[in-house]
Every structure is written in C-alpha cells, then in structure tokens.
Design a protein around this motif. Structure first.
Motif, PDB file in Angstrom:
ATOM      1  N   VAL A  95       0.748  -1.124   0.046  1.00 30.46           N
ATOM      2  CA  VAL A  95       0.000  -0.040  -0.161  1.00 30.46           C
ATOM      3  C   VAL A  95       1.019   1.328  -0.084  1.00 30.46           C
ATOM      4  N   TYR A  99      -1.825   5.108   3.304  1.00 25.71           N
ATOM      5  CA  TYR A  99      -2.978   4.772   2.967  1.00 25.71           C
ATOM      6  C   TYR A  99      -4.139   4.640   3.846  1.00 25.71           C
ATOM      7  N   THR A 104     -11.073   2.559   0.741  1.00 24.03           N
ATOM      8  CA  THR A 104     -11.135   1.482   0.090  1.00 24.03           C
ATOM      9  C   THR A 104     -12.415   0.934   0.700  1.00 24.03           C
TER      10      THR A 104
END
Length: 120
Positions: A95, A99, A104
């Motif tokens: 990642v 991140y 997500t």
C-alpha cells in the motif's frame, strides 16, 4: 511503493535439490534489492486452514519483483524447488504511504451500490 513475492509452500518432498535452491536464491535476489522478510516459517492459523509454510520476499517496487522472477538467474534455480515442493507464488504491491482503508471501504460500498456514510 514496495512489492512482495509471497509463496505458500504446501507439500514438501525431501530431495537434495531443495537445499541447493535455498543456497542459490539469495544471489538471484541481490540485483533486484530483494530480501527475505519471512522464510519457511510455520504459520499460526487464526482463521480457516493453511497447510504448509510461507515465504515473503520484499522488493522496492513491482518492476523489480517482476524482473527478479523472470530473470534468467532465478528461472535457472526455480526447478530445484518446484520439482519437490508444491505451492503457489504471487507478486503483490504494497500500500502507498498514507494509505487509508476508509477510502477502500468507500469504493467497495460504491461498487455495491450502497454509497451510504461510514460509521466514523
């Protein structure tokens, strides 16, 4: 962004080729800045089942991970393992810095057609 080669080694048939492979693999990694992060460790299974061992090799990026696997040096030693150990091998990107898993989750919700707000 870092990348990782991950092997799930399930079935081992003892043979003199296996230690030869282990002795020779480091020389194939060095030109690509690859290094072992996990090597042949028995896993602690928390969910499901995972027969066998795991190997994780870290690389600075996907290009070097792919180049290592495809390199003539690694392809030369690879059969020393694959003839005697059954398993799977994947290359995955890490990642990026910063991140945020919430991003997500939002993409998953949107793909599901449920773009409702998060619990945060």
């Amino acid at each position: 962004m870092n990348a990782y080669a991950i092997a799930h080694l399930r079935e081992f048939r003892p043979h003199p080729d296996v230690p030869r492979y282990i002795e020779r693999i480091q020389a194939t990694l060095a030109p690509y800045s690859g290094r072992f992060l996990v090597h042949g460790a028995q896993v602690e299974v928390l969910e499901g089942s995972w027969p066998g061992d795991v190997v994780v090799i870290g690389f600075p990026d996907l290009a070097r991970a792919r180049a290592w696997y495809a390199s003539p040096a690694y392809q030369e030693v690879l059969p020393l393992r694959t003839r005697h150990i059954t398993g799977d091998c994947v290359i995955v990107p890490g990642v990026p810095a910063g991140y945020d898993p919430a991003e997500t989750a939002a993409k998953v919700r949107e793909a599901m057609g449920h773009p409702e707000a998060t619990d945060r």
